[in-house]
Design an enzyme around this catalytic site. Structure first.
Site, PDB file in Angstrom:
ATOM      1  N   ASP A  91     -16.824   4.326 -43.111  1.00  0.00           N
ATOM      2  CA  ASP A  91     -15.855   3.989 -42.073  1.00  0.00           C
ATOM      3  C   ASP A  91     -15.167   2.689 -42.487  1.00  0.00           C
ATOM      4  O   ASP A  91     -15.523   2.081 -43.493  1.00  0.00           O
ATOM      5  CB  ASP A  91     -16.535   3.898 -40.703  1.00  0.00           C
ATOM      6  CG  ASP A  91     -17.606   2.831 -40.661  1.00  0.00           C
ATOM      7  OD1 ASP A  91     -17.694   2.010 -41.596  1.00  0.00           O
ATOM      8  OD2 ASP A  91     -18.381   2.814 -39.692  1.00  0.00           O
ATOM      9  N   SER A  92     -14.202   2.265 -41.675  1.00  0.00           N
ATOM     10  CA  SER A  92     -13.408   1.100 -42.088  1.00  0.00           C
ATOM     11  C   SER A  92     -14.053  -0.219 -41.696  1.00  0.00           C
ATOM     12  O   SER A  92     -13.594  -1.275 -42.106  1.00  0.00           O
ATOM     13  CB  SER A  92     -12.026   1.181 -41.433  1.00  0.00           C
ATOM     14  OG  SER A  92     -12.152   0.955 -40.039  1.00  0.00           O
ATOM     15  N   GLY A  93     -15.077  -0.156 -40.880  1.00  0.00           N
ATOM     16  CA  GLY A  93     -15.701  -1.383 -40.404  1.00  0.00           C
ATOM     17  C   GLY A  93     -15.168  -1.804 -39.047  1.00  0.00           C
ATOM     18  O   GLY A  93     -15.813  -2.574 -38.331  1.00  0.00           O
ATOM     19  N   GLY A  94     -14.012  -1.296 -38.689  1.00  0.00           N
ATOM     20  CA  GLY A  94     -13.376  -1.723 -37.445  1.00  0.00           C
ATOM     21  C   GLY A  94     -14.222  -1.447 -36.211  1.00  0.00           C
ATOM     22  O   GLY A  94     -14.408  -2.324 -35.369  1.00  0.00           O
ATOM     23  N   PHE A  95     -14.759  -0.256 -36.132  1.00  0.00           N
ATOM     24  CA  PHE A  95     -15.508   0.113 -34.931  1.00  0.00           C
ATOM     25  C   PHE A  95     -16.703  -0.813 -34.701  1.00  0.00           C
ATOM     26  O   PHE A  95     -16.948  -1.273 -33.593  1.00  0.00           O
ATOM     27  CB  PHE A  95     -15.971   1.575 -35.027  1.00  0.00           C
ATOM     28  CG  PHE A  95     -16.673   2.049 -33.791  1.00  0.00           C
ATOM     29  CD1 PHE A  95     -15.938   2.396 -32.659  1.00  0.00           C
ATOM     30  CD2 PHE A  95     -18.056   2.134 -33.735  1.00  0.00           C
ATOM     31  CE1 PHE A  95     -16.584   2.825 -31.505  1.00  0.00           C
ATOM     32  CE2 PHE A  95     -18.697   2.555 -32.578  1.00  0.00           C
ATOM     33  CZ  PHE A  95     -17.959   2.904 -31.458  1.00  0.00           C
ATOM     34  N   ASP A 145      -8.411   0.856 -38.310  1.00  0.00           N
ATOM     35  CA  ASP A 145      -7.769   1.181 -37.041  1.00  0.00           C
ATOM     36  C   ASP A 145      -8.343   0.330 -35.916  1.00  0.00           C
ATOM     37  O   ASP A 145      -9.365  -0.321 -36.089  1.00  0.00           O
ATOM     38  CB  ASP A 145      -7.973   2.668 -36.706  1.00  0.00           C
ATOM     39  CG  ASP A 145      -9.433   2.999 -36.409  1.00  0.00           C
ATOM     40  OD1 ASP A 145     -10.331   2.362 -37.011  1.00  0.00           O
ATOM     41  OD2 ASP A 145      -9.692   3.888 -35.576  1.00  0.00           O
ATOM     42  N   GLN A 246      -5.177   7.739 -32.982  1.00  0.00           N
ATOM     43  CA  GLN A 246      -5.636   7.109 -31.740  1.00  0.00           C
ATOM     44  C   GLN A 246      -4.728   7.580 -30.601  1.00  0.00           C
ATOM     45  O   GLN A 246      -4.197   8.686 -30.685  1.00  0.00           O
ATOM     46  CB  GLN A 246      -5.633   5.575 -31.884  1.00  0.00           C
ATOM     47  CG  GLN A 246      -6.698   5.040 -32.845  1.00  0.00           C
ATOM     48  CD  GLN A 246      -8.111   5.085 -32.264  1.00  0.00           C
ATOM     49  OE1 GLN A 246      -8.317   5.330 -31.067  1.00  0.00           O
ATOM     50  NE2 GLN A 246      -9.117   4.889 -33.126  1.00  0.00           N
ATOM     51  N   CYS A 361     -38.154  26.597 -37.014  1.00  0.00           N
ATOM     52  CA  CYS A 361     -37.604  25.658 -37.989  1.00  0.00           C
ATOM     53  C   CYS A 361     -38.435  25.704 -39.269  1.00  0.00           C
ATOM     54  O   CYS A 361     -39.663  25.728 -39.231  1.00  0.00           O
ATOM     55  CB  CYS A 361     -37.615  24.250 -37.397  1.00  0.00           C
ATOM     56  SG  CYS A 361     -37.036  22.980 -38.537  1.00  0.00           S
ATOM     57  N   HIS A 392     -36.984  16.004 -39.187  1.00  0.00           N
ATOM     58  CA  HIS A 392     -36.790  17.217 -38.389  1.00  0.00           C
ATOM     59  C   HIS A 392     -35.420  17.258 -37.712  1.00  0.00           C
ATOM     60  O   HIS A 392     -34.729  18.275 -37.764  1.00  0.00           O
ATOM     61  CB  HIS A 392     -37.876  17.414 -37.330  1.00  0.00           C
ATOM     62  CG  HIS A 392     -37.483  18.499 -36.380  1.00  0.00           C
ATOM     63  ND1 HIS A 392     -37.570  19.832 -36.721  1.00  0.00           N
ATOM     64  CD2 HIS A 392     -36.864  18.471 -35.161  1.00  0.00           C
ATOM     65  CE1 HIS A 392     -37.055  20.567 -35.748  1.00  0.00           C
ATOM     66  NE2 HIS A 392     -36.627  19.763 -34.787  1.00  0.00           N
TER      67      HIS A 392
END
Lengths: 408, 408
Positions: A91-95, A145, A246, A361, A392
């Site tokens: 990711d861009s780091g912004g969040f 963003d 956005q 599973c 799991h």
């Protein structure tokens, strides 16, 4: 081209395809496990491979702060640093700047913030976010963003969207000028142990690299009496850059954001600014509305989603990529997803339960351990609880997406 | 007989041999990793198998308190509970009662103590310790002893030793009356997934079980005109009980303790009461002195030892079994044992170190990850640091013992 997206089949709005990256193919729709600090918490990389993970997500904010982008770059990039030969998205780091750091100040340039680790001051704008992501060297990187908060009024949603568009422009410009600096350009794509990529992946890779090198070589051209000129694109495989749509919870703004982001031009398009506290019905509505405005031939990435039901739902709406901390974080809190519903393994009712966690599973946890043992590990605060629970839950998410792909 | 010890080779005082248990053979000299709460902290059982672990140690005190012996017994015993098909040894719980619990009161009967978890009151004497260990169902269980503190004066060392001898007598008596109650007597020795024991182990097991069943069967005897009587020993494979030699740091007391413990008669003999704060030279002296008084044909177990150098040293003195939390505990603190000496992985000097942790180690950690990555995981407080560090340290200890065995 070092990045390609192929659609192999569709069923109504859903698409089955493959991302071809310099680190192997990724079958889509795909759920990407989150490896925040260059590790999926508690799970060794060979187990991730065994689970069939083809792409991991890394968090630029965390890696930027620790161990630092320059450190990872010098060590050959994130793949080599964490010994993960398959694809990575950052990711861009912004969040995270918005959600984790203190004292952030947003200007047209970018964001000034303080580290959640030591309070040190930092600045991240589109150019810095690109520089960091090029240094980390993920296969897919994200434009910088602003994730619009919820709720936001019309004016705020528009001005935030406009800034994201300007930042997208700057992200793309920086990326085009610097993407040749990706640290794995000249690194061997093998593990130090000499372990080769799995054959099917290697074939994909050969194909991608062949694309890159399929232009006639100087000698061939010369012998044909023609002049050779360097191609306008990078010769070595490089990264793909995705833009982010956005626009808050407003359909018109989302449409405009999508159209103008597409106009800038990216290798894929993400839908950001969702799962920020809005009701689930609204999330779905915005996703459904936004998808219509995204190009059919590019991958669509819905950020930060979701529950097992949601990832199926969104894949069926035509989303190709998703990521979420839910399976890994819930595992650490003893909340397990199974074919029979959620299991809170801490409950006393499982203390004597000899059954498998999920009888349907095939993961190594369900094949070997009982609910009673998993409950004991959790109650005794044992690290193995986190390890096994995470394996799991990831297995359950990956199986879920495998079933979705088979259904398309 | 469901337990046997074979010596295959000797070199000076060192012996190379095999313990044959109902859960497979154990090559000796052996280092037993500690799995306190039915888990070697952070390491899945399949990784322990891959490392070549043939016997694990479980702590009766911890398992007695949580999840409780009755719970594990009902679930088929510790092997089945933790899905570990190979051998297990449990301690008697005495040592942890002394080191971890509050308000303990020692009488001739045993020890009253409070749980370190919730303050609840409990009583553990020889009979209770045997009952607990039979319920857990380890292959090798230990007589209840008092670990004499250091320093202790002559009178205290003698009276403590005398009590350990009386408790040994009572332990053996209870064991003989109750060992048929071991929970795995009639359980299949397979994993739930149907995974069979490794072939070599299965052969060993067949051999052990064949021993048990080699007495003529009723029909054979009848056809030979002879009466069939049940054999005096248990027909099904059962546990082995080891006695523990105490006597403080006094050679004469150690000799007397050994002789009188042997007189009671056990399947093997442990040297207890060492590594309790005395200088290392004294430990060695007492071990060397005590070994002389132990029978050559029974396994010798030195409890709670030691560093990589010490386990080699004691194996060369004729010790067959050792256990210690050092490799696993040190791993959790970032202290790693390598062929080039100790590495404190937290140090900043490793932040850019692309090399393997130990270039001479073939473990999955050294084959795949760099020191820089391990340092990052530790610095970032990631759970994977503990997982990988523990795998490496155990690998180093097991390799060390493998080399000792090859040298004999």
């Amino acid at each position: 081209m070092s990045f390609a997206f192929e659609i192999e089949a569709t069923r109504e709005r859903a698409r089955k395809g493959r991302l071809l990256t310099a680190h192997g193919a990724v079958q889509t729709p795909v759920f990407m496990p989150v490896g925040t600090q260059a590790t999926v918490k508690g799970v060794p990389q060979d187990v991730l491979e065994e689970l069939g993970v083809e792409i991991l997500l890394g968090n630029t904010y965390h890696l930027y702060l620790r161990p630092g982008v320059e450190q990872i770059r010098k060590l050959g990039g994130l793949h080599r640093f964490m010994s993960w030969p398959r694809a990575i998205l950052t990711d861009s780091g912004g969040f995270q700047v918005f959600s984790l750091s203190d004292l952030r100040k947003v200007t047209e340039d970018g964001v000034t913030f303080r580290s959640h680790l030591d309070g040190s001051a930092h600045f991240l704008g589109p150019e810095q976010a690109m520089e960091a992501q090029i240094g980390l060297g993920a296969d897919v990187i994200m434009a910088f963003d602003e994730c619009t908060e919820y709720p936001a009024d019309a004016e705020r949603a528009r001005s935030s969207m406009e800034m994201t568009l300007r930042w997208a422009e700057r992200s793309k410009q920086y990326f085009e000028e610097h993407n040749g600096e990706v640290p794995w350009g000249h690194q061997p794509l093998r593990l130090r142990s000499g372990q080769a990529l799995a054959v099917s992946r290697q074939e994909d890779l050969v194909r991608v690299v062949a694309d890159v090198h399929s232009r006639p070589k100087p000698a061939e051209l010369r012998s044909a009496g023609r002049a050779w000129r360097p191609a306008p694109t990078q010769a070595a495989p490089t990264q793909a850059l995705f833009g982010i749509v956005q626009g808050g919870m407003d359909h018109a703004l989302r449409k405009e954001s999508a159209e103008r982001t597409i106009e800038i031009g990216f290798d894929g398009y993400a839908i950001g600014g969702l799962s920020v506290g809005e009701p689930r019905g609204l999330t779905r509505e915005i996703v459904e509305g936004t998808i219509q405005h995204l190009p059919a031939d590019k991958p669509r990435y819905l950020m930060g989603v979701g529950t097992p039901e949601e990832i199926v739902e969104y894949a069926n709406l035509g989303i190709d990529m998703m990521d979420c901390v839910l399976p890994t974080r819930a595992a650490r809190h003893g909340l397990l997803f199974t074919s029979e519903g959620k299991v809170s393994i801490k409950q006393a009712r499982y203390a004597g339960d000899e059954g498998s966690l999920d009888p349907n599973c095939a993961c190594r946890v369900c094949q070997r351990y009982s609910r009673a043992y998993l409950r004991h590990l959790y109650a005794a605060n044992e690290v193995l609880a986190q390890v096994l629970n995470t394996i799991h839950n990831l297995s359950f998410y990956l199986d879920t997406m495998r079933r979705v792909r088979h259904s398309i």
